[in-house]
Scaffold this active site. Structure first.
Site, PDB file in Angstrom:
ATOM      1  N   PHE A   1       2.063   8.373  -0.882  1.00  0.00           N
ATOM      2  CA  PHE A   1       1.174   7.287  -1.163  1.00  0.00           C
ATOM      3  C   PHE A   1      -0.193   7.793  -1.444  1.00  0.00           C
ATOM      4  O   PHE A   1      -1.007   6.455  -1.091  1.00  0.00           O
ATOM      5  CB  PHE A   1       1.348   6.823   0.117  1.00  0.00           C
ATOM      6  CG  PHE A   1       3.060   6.405   0.647  1.00  0.00           C
ATOM      7  CD1 PHE A   1       3.923   5.828  -0.183  1.00  0.00           C
ATOM      8  CD2 PHE A   1       3.053   6.965   1.960  1.00  0.00           C
ATOM      9  CE1 PHE A   1       5.027   5.762   0.620  1.00  0.00           C
ATOM     10  CE2 PHE A   1       4.503   6.393   2.670  1.00  0.00           C
ATOM     11  CZ  PHE A   1       5.529   6.216   1.567  1.00  0.00           C
TER      12      PHE A   1
ATOM     13  N   TRP B   1       1.347  -0.888  -0.314  1.00  0.00           N
ATOM     14  CA  TRP B   1       0.348  -0.245  -0.409  1.00  0.00           C
ATOM     15  C   TRP B   1       0.982   1.056   0.197  1.00  0.00           C
ATOM     16  O   TRP B   1       0.377   2.211  -0.239  1.00  0.00           O
ATOM     17  CB  TRP B   1      -0.559   0.229   1.538  1.00  0.00           C
ATOM     18  CG  TRP B   1      -1.969   1.503   1.528  1.00  0.00           C
ATOM     19  CD1 TRP B   1      -3.056   1.699   1.043  1.00  0.00           C
ATOM     20  CD2 TRP B   1      -1.665   2.425   2.258  1.00  0.00           C
ATOM     21  NE1 TRP B   1      -3.571   3.144   0.943  1.00  0.00           N
ATOM     22  CE2 TRP B   1      -2.855   3.655   2.104  1.00  0.00           C
ATOM     23  CE3 TRP B   1      -0.427   2.573   2.775  1.00  0.00           C
ATOM     24  CZ2 TRP B   1      -2.675   4.308   2.253  1.00  0.00           C
ATOM     25  CZ3 TRP B   1      -0.482   4.160   3.684  1.00  0.00           C
ATOM     26  CH2 TRP B   1      -1.938   4.726   3.270  1.00  0.00           C
ATOM     27  N   HIS B   2       2.191   0.932   0.295  1.00  0.00           N
ATOM     28  CA  HIS B   2       3.135   2.349   0.804  1.00  0.00           C
ATOM     29  C   HIS B   2       3.596   2.523  -0.588  1.00  0.00           C
ATOM     30  O   HIS B   2       3.974   3.839  -0.679  1.00  0.00           O
ATOM     31  CB  HIS B   2       3.870   2.017   2.495  1.00  0.00           C
ATOM     32  CG  HIS B   2       3.703   2.636   3.068  1.00  0.00           C
ATOM     33  ND1 HIS B   2       3.308   1.115   3.895  1.00  0.00           N
ATOM     34  CD2 HIS B   2       3.608   3.807   4.052  1.00  0.00           C
ATOM     35  CE1 HIS B   2       2.222   1.932   5.106  1.00  0.00           C
ATOM     36  NE2 HIS B   2       2.729   3.034   5.192  1.00  0.00           N
ATOM     37  N   GLY B   3       3.939   1.590  -1.735  1.00  0.00           N
ATOM     38  CA  GLY B   3       4.706   1.629  -2.429  1.00  0.00           C
ATOM     39  C   GLY B   3       4.912   0.610  -3.262  1.00  0.00           C
ATOM     40  O   GLY B   3       4.830  -0.063  -3.037  1.00  0.00           O
TER      41      GLY B   3
END
Length: 478
Positions: free
Chosen positions: A478, A325-327
């Site tokens: 993000f 989800w963060h990258g």
């Protein structure tokens, strides 16, 4: 528009004045103003991506409205998957297209096959991961029967694009925030004052702690091949406080700003670096995301129920998804997997719920055992943050191998004395105020007026005197 910019300093008072000039019983007109202000706030960055927010708003409003009128479960499930597919499809394209394409090409090259495809210059829309998850909570909760659909389009649009938390959270649940757009909102002086204090503390975290740490952390990570292990440890410590000051500072400003308009947002950070184990850390770090994954992914998978294999599987799934989800980088996935490895022993030993209350509650000084646990947890977290910050896996590996080399015992080439002193002062204030929802909230209620105002003016002066060079909020990516 950045919270720590002159643009926002002009924007906020104007919106505030216009908002409370509207009769308080007319919440629909207030919602219209919120939508206009929020679209202006977001469009200040790039107006073209307002179309994505509008699309998410229209899709989920329609799905929510239709879900409540369908009787057959198969029809409801189809509508739910329509919402999930469109929202995650948009998120996936803008955030992960090139990542999957590059890895697809690399996989073919490993087996001796040449495959060519053109990468796209895709701009990642600011905040897309945040508002996508927020709107998904709406349709999922309606499907589960936990929420009634929005009463009107304007109120729902205001919920989706509410500017204080639009681009970096907290990720609000529809069950908590949406009903507030349909209630009468009155100006409460004490609530506004509390909001000012939380904004003040958030700005201190951002411009004094995070921005100052960023200058040295960026230099050390960029030049890690030329520096000693002792210097790299300092760089890791500085980034650890940079990301906390940056992200929790944003959350504080967002929550405080929402109070100006009569809204209550949920706490997103609860002094995570005072945690005594990784499980406690994840209950206190980015709470809105952690609980989102818990309720909409982890528990539906079975949570901690089932046999040992299922518990291990579910733990790794939730942490890997959180990392992804963060990258779109393998470093984030490794970061998630490393946290899963930290968490597993606690889960399997059934000790993941051991530390629910804040450390040393009601006491000024923690026990020796608590100090040891906090230092151990902080150290593990800091090592994991190296993967989060590194450019790629090779960079993270080089950084770690240098730390665990003989150069760890050399005198550091870089010692940012002012920044380290500011971190110590910051930790003292956080420790004293750790039983509140933000550090200076408790100081504001438990101490004499003279001490309170000395602290407030001291923080304001520190923001003016010690502010670092302006840095973009980390979580905007993000």
């Amino acid at each position: 528009m950045l919270f720590n910019s002159l643009d926002f300093a002009i924007f906020l008072p104007i919106v505030f004045a216009l908002y409370w000039c509207i009769p308080q019983k007319n919440n629909k007109a207030q919602n219209v103003l919120i939508v206009i202000a929020s679209y202006l706030f977001y469009g200040w960055w790039d107006w073209r991506f307002l179309s994505l927010i509008l699309l998410s708003t229209l899709v989920d409003y329609y799905v929510g409205y239709t879900l409540s009128r369908k009787q057959k479960k198969s029809h409801k499930k189809l509508l739910l998957w329509l919402s999930i597919s469109i929202n995650l499809g948009i998120l996936g394209f803008f955030k992960y297209y090139n990542f999957f394409l590059d890895n697809f090409i690399s996989a073919f090259s490993l087996v001796g096959q040449e495959f060519t495809a053109s990468s796209l210059k895709v701009i990642l829309p600011v905040g897309i991961s945040f508002y996508t998850f927020q709107t998904l909570s709406y349709t999922i909760d309606i499907y589960r029967g936990k929420l009634q659909p929005a009463k009107d389009m304007i109120g729902f649009a205001a919920f989706v694009c509410f500017f204080p938390q639009l681009v970096a959270g907290p990720i609000e649940r529809a069950t908590h925030l949406l009903p507030q757009f349909y209630r009468k909102r009155t100006f409460v002086y004490t609530k506004a004052v509390d909001g000012v204090k939380q904004i003040l503390w958030g700005l201190f975290k951002k411009v004094v702690i995070a921005d100052n740490c960023a200058e040295y952390a960026n230099y050390i990570f960029t030049n890690s091949e030329e520096l000693s292990g002792s210097t790299l440890v300092i760089g890791a410590v500085l980034f650890t406080f940079q990301i906390y000051g940056d992200f929790s500072g944003y959350s504080d400003i967002a929550i405080g700003t929402a109070r100006f308009f009569g809204f209550d947002l949920k706490q997103n950070f609860s002094f995570p670096y005072f945690s005594r184990c990784i499980a406690e850390f994840w209950r206190r770090w980015h709470i809105s995301l952690s609980t989102w994954f818990r309720d909409y992914v982890y528990i539906p998978l079975g949570g901690s129920r089932g046999n040992v294999w299922q518990q291990v599987r579910n733990t790794f799934i939730i942490f890997i998804i959180s990392g992804f989800w963060h990258g779109a980088n393998w470093t984030f996935i490794v970061w998630g997997m490393l946290n899963a490895l930290y968490f597993l022993p606690l889960l399997l030993a059934k000790k993941n719920r051991n530390h629910i209350e804040i450390v040393a509650k009601g006491k000024l000084v923690p026990s020796v055992n608590d100090i040891f646990k906090m230092i151990s947890t902080f150290s593990l977290t800091m090592l994991a943050w190296i993967f989060f910050r590194a450019e790629n896996i090779a960079h993270a590996w080089q950084y770690l191998t240098t730390i665990f080399s003989s150069s760890l015992f050399q005198y550091p080439e870089v010692i940012p004395k002012q920044e380290l002193l500011l971190i110590i002062c910051f930790l003292i204030i956080e420790w004293v105020g750790r039983e509140g929802t933000y550090a200076i909230q408790i100081i504001g209620t438990k101490h004499k007026k003279g001490l309170r105002y000395t602290l407030y003016y001291g923080i304001a002066l520190a923001i003016l005197w010690f502010r670092g060079s302006e840095q973009q909020f980390i979580y905007f990516q993000f």
